[in-house]
Design an enzyme around this catalytic site. Structure first.
Site, PDB file in Angstrom:
ATOM      1  N   GLY A 106       0.797  -1.223   0.000  1.00 32.34           N
ATOM      2  CA  GLY A 106       0.000   0.000   0.000  1.00 32.34           C
ATOM      3  C   GLY A 106       0.827   1.270   0.000  1.00 32.34           C
ATOM      4  O   GLY A 106       2.024   1.279  -0.303  1.00 32.34           O
ATOM      5  N   THR A 107       0.168   2.370   0.371  1.00 28.26           N
ATOM      6  CA  THR A 107       0.823   3.676   0.374  1.00 28.26           C
ATOM      7  C   THR A 107       2.003   3.702   1.332  1.00 28.26           C
ATOM      8  O   THR A 107       3.074   4.229   1.011  1.00 28.26           O
ATOM      9  CB  THR A 107      -0.189   4.766   0.766  1.00 28.26           C
ATOM     10  N   VAL A 110       2.259  17.079   9.398  1.00 22.05           N
ATOM     11  CA  VAL A 110       3.317  16.087   9.556  1.00 22.05           C
ATOM     12  C   VAL A 110       4.057  15.848   8.242  1.00 22.05           C
ATOM     13  O   VAL A 110       5.294  15.909   8.174  1.00 22.05           O
ATOM     14  CB  VAL A 110       2.736  14.767  10.088  1.00 22.05           C
ATOM     15  N   ILE A 111       3.319  15.585   7.163  1.00 23.15           N
ATOM     16  CA  ILE A 111       3.942  15.260   5.886  1.00 23.15           C
ATOM     17  C   ILE A 111       4.763  16.436   5.371  1.00 23.15           C
ATOM     18  O   ILE A 111       5.918  16.277   4.960  1.00 23.15           O
ATOM     19  CB  ILE A 111       2.884  14.833   4.858  1.00 23.15           C
ATOM     20  N   GLU A 132       1.605  27.500   5.943  1.00 26.04           N
ATOM     21  CA  GLU A 132       0.501  26.871   6.678  1.00 26.04           C
ATOM     22  C   GLU A 132      -0.512  27.944   7.048  1.00 26.04           C
ATOM     23  O   GLU A 132      -0.168  28.925   7.697  1.00 26.04           O
ATOM     24  CB  GLU A 132       1.041  26.178   7.925  1.00 26.04           C
ATOM     25  N   ARG A 167      -5.198  13.978   3.476  1.00 22.45           N
ATOM     26  CA  ARG A 167      -5.502  12.812   2.653  1.00 22.45           C
ATOM     27  C   ARG A 167      -7.007  12.573   2.635  1.00 22.45           C
ATOM     28  O   ARG A 167      -7.730  12.994   3.542  1.00 22.45           O
ATOM     29  CB  ARG A 167      -4.766  11.573   3.185  1.00 22.45           C
ATOM     30  N   ASP A 219      -7.322   4.199   7.340  1.00 21.80           N
ATOM     31  CA  ASP A 219      -7.672   5.573   6.984  1.00 21.80           C
ATOM     32  C   ASP A 219      -9.135   5.742   6.601  1.00 21.80           C
ATOM     33  O   ASP A 219      -9.643   6.854   6.565  1.00 21.80           O
ATOM     34  CB  ASP A 219      -6.805   6.045   5.802  1.00 21.80           C
ATOM     35  N   HIS A 247      21.863   3.930  32.472  1.00 25.00           N
ATOM     36  CA  HIS A 247      22.632   5.169  32.312  1.00 25.00           C
ATOM     37  C   HIS A 247      23.962   4.831  31.645  1.00 25.00           C
ATOM     38  O   HIS A 247      24.582   3.828  31.988  1.00 25.00           O
ATOM     39  CB  HIS A 247      22.899   5.808  33.681  1.00 25.00           C
TER      40      HIS A 247
END
Length: 461
Positions: free
Chosen positions: A39-40, A181-182, A201, A265, A305, A437
């Site tokens: 897929g994408t 984000v993209i 934006e 999207r 999605d 640590h």
């Protein structure tokens, strides 16, 4: 009665795990994919972008290593080779997915599916022929496409993220429409390789899902990379002339060799003809489902999605796909509600659960505690002192409600917070757990001590 027990439509990060899980549970399973297995996410999203980002980071480290006592002569990059490496990695992973499906006995069907009724789909195969499939349960995992607003010029220099990833030469100057984000991930990658990048934006700030203090660090670091960040107004008058893309921001003319459109999207539901199966779709084209991923039609599930209110992340789709497959097999499974998110900007960001801003919007009483990487020995040794980790917790019980991290390896660090929140741990329990640590992960323990005013490694206020 049916050809299969389960049919999965879409072989992305939600679909192929659903098919494999159904097969593991003894169900005769088929999976339909119209383009590329994976897929994408695998072909035009997560893996390609992170591969290019890794190359950009390698170049930047080589070109700026003097502070570590390492001098490199003539550090350079070959973008075409970076893209070729990306394509090679994608091809290997696609082959791996097909091997996994085959080893589990899942029948792979290539073509575009559409519903005929609640139990049947027709598939137009690559040669143009049609194949009909039926199953007692169908899982829709068709994914989403980049949204391209209709007012944009139709030109090869105006592109979505998928088209950008096919470029074999990096534009010298790049306009990015959208500071989510993209857009910010691509901006950081291109800027690390020396491109002149401008992000526009229309909202008041970039990546608004983050708390203000996290956004502040991100914006400062992006600007240090050379990215110009313009917020609070739209890019208007977009046009392509003489090999340049231009537009206007608050009366100021902007221009670049290309425009990357990263404004969100849209779900791939239109071609499925869901109405023929009686599946409800909301005004955004997404599908309402229950906790198992079941639609209003008992035999049909939807994941990823496509789902109303679902976070658009590959790992969320995977978890939903497994839950839907188990539900289709009759198990009492449901999707998890706690899902971490990771952002591969420079620096990286991870978040999970409730943000401080969201808590304020809900009128909830919370207490936050943060610890800066600048006070960590491992961060200083790595030369990565920007950023911090932050807990959001109930002030009375100490139950952990959310967390955010920005800085080196934040996308890895956030998983500890996700496990803690999912299992309803308190901030006291995190503080008492010994962390190695020197590591970056001990910042979570230190932030827990900050919560109670008992932090050893910060000056007393």
């Amino acid at each position: 009665m049916y050809d299969f027990d389960v049919i999965v439509i879409g072989a992305g990060p939600g679909g192929y795990p659903a098919a494999i899980r159904a097969a593991q549970l003894g169900k005769r399973t088929a999976i339909v994919e119209r383009e590329a297995f994976g897929g994408t996410c695998l072909n035009w999203g997560c893996i390609p972008t992170k591969t290019l980002i890794a190359s950009a980071e390698r170049y930047r480290h080589a070109a700026h290593s003097e502070a570590f006592g390492v001098t490199t002569k003539g550090a350079a990059f070959d973008y075409a080779k970076m893209v070729a490496r990306k394509c090679d990695i994608v091809a290997k992973l696609v082959g791996g997915i097909q091997s996994l499906l085959k080893s589990n006995g899942v029948e792979m069907v290539r073509g575009a599916a559409r519903f005929e009724d609640a139990h049947r789909v027709s598939v137009v195969q690559p040669d143009g022929s049609a194949r009909w499939l039926s199953a007692s349960a169908i899982i829709i995992a068709a994914g989403s496409d980049s949204a391209m607003p209709g007012f944009l010029p139709q030109d090869k220099r105006v592109m979505d993220s998928r088209a950008f990833l096919d470029l074999t030469a990096l534009p010298e100057s790049l306009l990015i429409l959208g500071g989510g984000v993209i857009g910010c991930e691509f901006a950081c990658m291109a800027a690390m390789l020396g491109a002149k990048v401008t992000v526009v934006e229309m909202l008041e700030d970039i990546v608004m899902v983050l708390d203000r203090d996290v956004r502040r660090v991100l914006r400062r670091r992006m600007e240090a990379l050379g990215v110009e960040v313009l917020t609070g107004a739209p890019l208007t008058g977009i046009a392509v002339k003489r090999g340049k893309v231009s537009g206007t921001f608050n009366g100021r003319k902007l221009s670049g060799d290309a425009l990357l459109v990263a404004v969100g999207r849209k779900p791939n539901t239109a071609a499925l003809d869901l109405a023929r199966a009686g599946v409800n779709v909301d005004e955004r084209g997404t599908i309402p489902v229950d906790a198992q991923g079941r639609t209003n039609v008992a035999s049909i599930f939807a994941i990823g999605d496509l789902v109303t209110g679902s976070i658009q992340l590959a790992h969320a789709a995977t978890q939903q796909g497994v839950a839907a497959a188990e539900a289709a097999a009759g198990l009492k499974s449901k999707a998890e509600s706690i899902c971490p998110a990771c952002i591969f900007t420079s620096p990286e960001i991870g978040l999970v659960g409730l943000t401080e801003a969201k808590a304020q919007q809900q009128g909830r009483d919370v207490k936050v505690a943060a610890f800066p990487f600048a006070a960590l020995g491992k961060a200083m040794a790595a030369g990565e002192t920007d950023g911090f980790v932050k807990w959001v917790a109930d002030p009375t019980t100490g139950q952990l409600l959310g967390a955010q991290a920005i800085g080196c390896h934040a996308t890895e660090l956030i998983s500890e917070a996700a496990v803690a929140i999912r299992n309803e741990l308190t901030i006291d329990e995190i503080g008492r757990a010994i962390h190695c640590h020197p590591t970056l992960s001990e910042s979570w323990m230190e932030a827990a001590h900050v919560f109670h005013g008992a932090c050893i490694h910060l000056p007393k206020r």
